[in-house]
Design an enzyme around this catalytic site. Structure first.
Site, PDB file in Angstrom:
ATOM      1  N   SER A   2      52.328  59.780  65.253  1.00  0.00           N
ATOM      2  CA  SER A   2      51.846  58.418  65.520  1.00  0.00           C
ATOM      3  C   SER A   2      50.447  58.205  64.955  1.00  0.00           C
ATOM      4  O   SER A   2      50.186  57.183  64.296  1.00  0.00           O
ATOM      5  CB  SER A   2      51.890  58.115  67.013  1.00  0.00           C
ATOM      6  OG  SER A   2      51.337  59.172  67.743  1.00  0.00           O
TER       7      SER A   2
ATOM      8  N   ASP B  70      43.201  63.518  67.375  1.00  0.00           N
ATOM      9  CA  ASP B  70      44.244  63.393  66.360  1.00  0.00           C
ATOM     10  C   ASP B  70      43.729  62.707  65.096  1.00  0.00           C
ATOM     11  O   ASP B  70      43.926  63.191  63.979  1.00  0.00           O
ATOM     12  CB  ASP B  70      45.444  62.618  66.921  1.00  0.00           C
ATOM     13  CG  ASP B  70      45.987  63.251  68.192  1.00  0.00           C
ATOM     14  OD1 ASP B  70      45.730  64.454  68.401  1.00  0.00           O
ATOM     15  OD2 ASP B  70      46.649  62.552  68.969  1.00  0.00           O
TER      16      ASP B  70
HETATM   17  C1  GLA Z   1      47.343  64.334  72.491  1.00  0.00           C
HETATM   18  C2  GLA Z   1      46.211  63.317  72.422  1.00  0.00           C
HETATM   19  C3  GLA Z   1      44.923  63.966  71.923  1.00  0.00           C
HETATM   20  C4  GLA Z   1      44.594  65.232  72.719  1.00  0.00           C
HETATM   21  C5  GLA Z   1      45.813  66.132  72.810  1.00  0.00           C
HETATM   22  C6  GLA Z   1      45.594  67.322  73.744  1.00  0.00           C
HETATM   23  O1  GLA Z   1      47.674  64.761  71.212  1.00  0.00           O
HETATM   24  O2  GLA Z   1      46.572  62.263  71.563  1.00  0.00           O
HETATM   25  O3  GLA Z   1      43.864  63.027  71.972  1.00  0.00           O
HETATM   26  O4  GLA Z   1      44.092  64.888  73.984  1.00  0.00           O
HETATM   27  O5  GLA Z   1      46.955  65.429  73.272  1.00  0.00           O
HETATM   28  O6  GLA Z   1      44.659  68.198  73.213  1.00  0.00           O
END
Ligand code: GLA
Length: 386
Positions: free
Chosen positions: A127, A171
């Site tokens: 995403s 991310d």
């Molecule tokens: C998801 C969230 C990130 C982070 C991870 C855990 O991917 O989108 O921002 O918090 O989980 O590390």
């Protein structure tokens, strides 16, 4: 694939040349659930991700299609984009256009033809990869000279403000700052960054899919964020200088932990330990000590299972199978958890053994087939020749 996407662009409506863009996915090696707690994260960008062929239009419309969701064509006036308008894959794309328009003004119209070679909803940031490819594409189509930090902010706001997931900055940062043969060490409070070497002759990144859907991923994720917010508020009553859980010192916490409900004690304990693991992991990579780095990854998984409670029996089984292969430095779940994939760091000489043993052990465990995907750390979003 790009030729196929570009053939779909409606050239009668396009107000400029179609151009092609790519943004990778990511796997986080250390620093799980630390981004929204102000800690450090250590991700790699992957060589697989999202492709988009994009062209401006003159009619004020957003037109978008994804090869992954045939038949779900989006056609909507750009001025009608608003949080909550839609859910599913197009929300990420719309969110990125919505924040891009906030930053750069109303677009004249845009068409996006999208495809991905990254497994979706598996903890590999498919995403965020869509958000980032759209932000990169719009910036380049408009000729906006915007720095990476602002592009990260826009892609992140798409997720938090448009899609409504209260995620941290991991991310989008991992994707935009990805570099070949490097692990990023990013401090989510100081915003400092360091690219630490990961020599492909000594380590490959393996990703293995449990094949299980990430049950309740968004709601359970938001619940973890809420628990941390609550723990922080309670701790701030006794530790006034603390701005985020990462600031909580181990000795102070040991003195006051009992004032928190047990579940919150566990969440905070994970954050304190995981921050220490990223510090040790970064130091290990600086001196090329992959064994130590891998040990931190596996310890992180144990903590995600026992203290943060975001693992599943399938994820645990894959991690155990991975670390039993000689030449595997370490392994843990990747992404938020609740299903999806595990990531492992593996010596290239152990690749064949890993390919054979891990899927076999998994089949013995739950009767399901899986296969190993191999990656080397890759670069961030970019334009591709069309
Ligand atoms: C998801 C969230 C990130 C982070 C991870 C855990 O991917 O989108 O921002 O918090 O989980 O590390």
């Amino acid at each position: 694939m790009l030729a196929r996407l570009s053939a779909r662009i409606d050239s009668s409506m396009s107000a400029g040349k179609a151009r092609a863009f790519f943004a990778p996915g990511r796997a986080n090696l250390l620093g799980a659930h630390l981004d929204y707690n102000g800690g450090c994260v250590m991700p790699v960008a992957l060589s697989k991700g999202t492709y988009a062929v994009a062209a401006l239009r003159a009619d004020g419309l957003l037109v978008a299609e994804s090869e992954q969701f045939p038949g779900e064509r989006v056609e909507v006036p750009l001025r009608e984009l608003a949080p909550g308008r839609t859910q599913g894959w197009s929300a990420y794309l719309e969110g990125a256009l919505w924040t891009a328009q906030e930053a750069w003004g109303r677009l004249p119209g845009i068409e996006l033809q999208v495809a991905a070679d990254l497994p979706m909803a598996k903890g590999l940031s498919s995403s965020a990869s869509i958000e980032c490819v759209v932000v990169r594409a719009v910036a380049d189509l408009l000729g906006a000279r915007t720095g990476e930090d602002e592009l990260i902010r826009l892609a992140h706001a798409a997720e938090t403000r448009y899609v409504g997931v209260r995620c941290g900055i991991l991310d989008q940062t991992a994707i935009f700052l990805g570099r070949e043969d490097s692990v990023l060490h990013f401090d989510c409070t100081e915003l400092t960054r360091e690219h630490l070497p990961l020599d492909g002759r000594k380590a490959l990144v393996a990703v293995v899919d449990t094949g299980t859907a990430r049950g309740l991923a968004a709601s359970a994720f938001n619940q973890r964020v809420a628990e941390c917010t609550r723990a922080l508020a309670m701790l701030q009553e006794i530790m006034p200088g603390v701005a985020c859980l990462r600031d909580v010192r181990r000795a102070d916490f040991e003195r006051s932990a009992s004032s928190l409900p047990v579940v919150l004690q566990h969440r905070v304990q994970h954050v304190i330990d995981e921050q220490e693991r990223t510090d040790r992991g970064a130091a290990a990579l600086r001196r090329g000590d992959l064994a130590e780095f891998g040990a931190m990854m596996t310890a992180a998984h144990d903590s995600l299972r026992d203290l943060y409670e975001v693992s599943t029996p399938e994820l645990d089984a894959l991690v155990s199978a991975a670390v039993s292969v000689p030449g595997c430095y370490g392994s843990r779940l990747t992404g938020a958890g609740f299903g999806g994939c595990v990531v492992a760091l593996v010596h290239p000489a152990a690749r064949a053994e890993f390919d054979a043993r891990v899927p076999r052990a998994y089949r013995e465990f739950c009767g399901r087939d899986t296969e190993v995907m191999w990656f080397a750390p890759a670069g961030g979003p970019r334009e591709l020749p069309l």
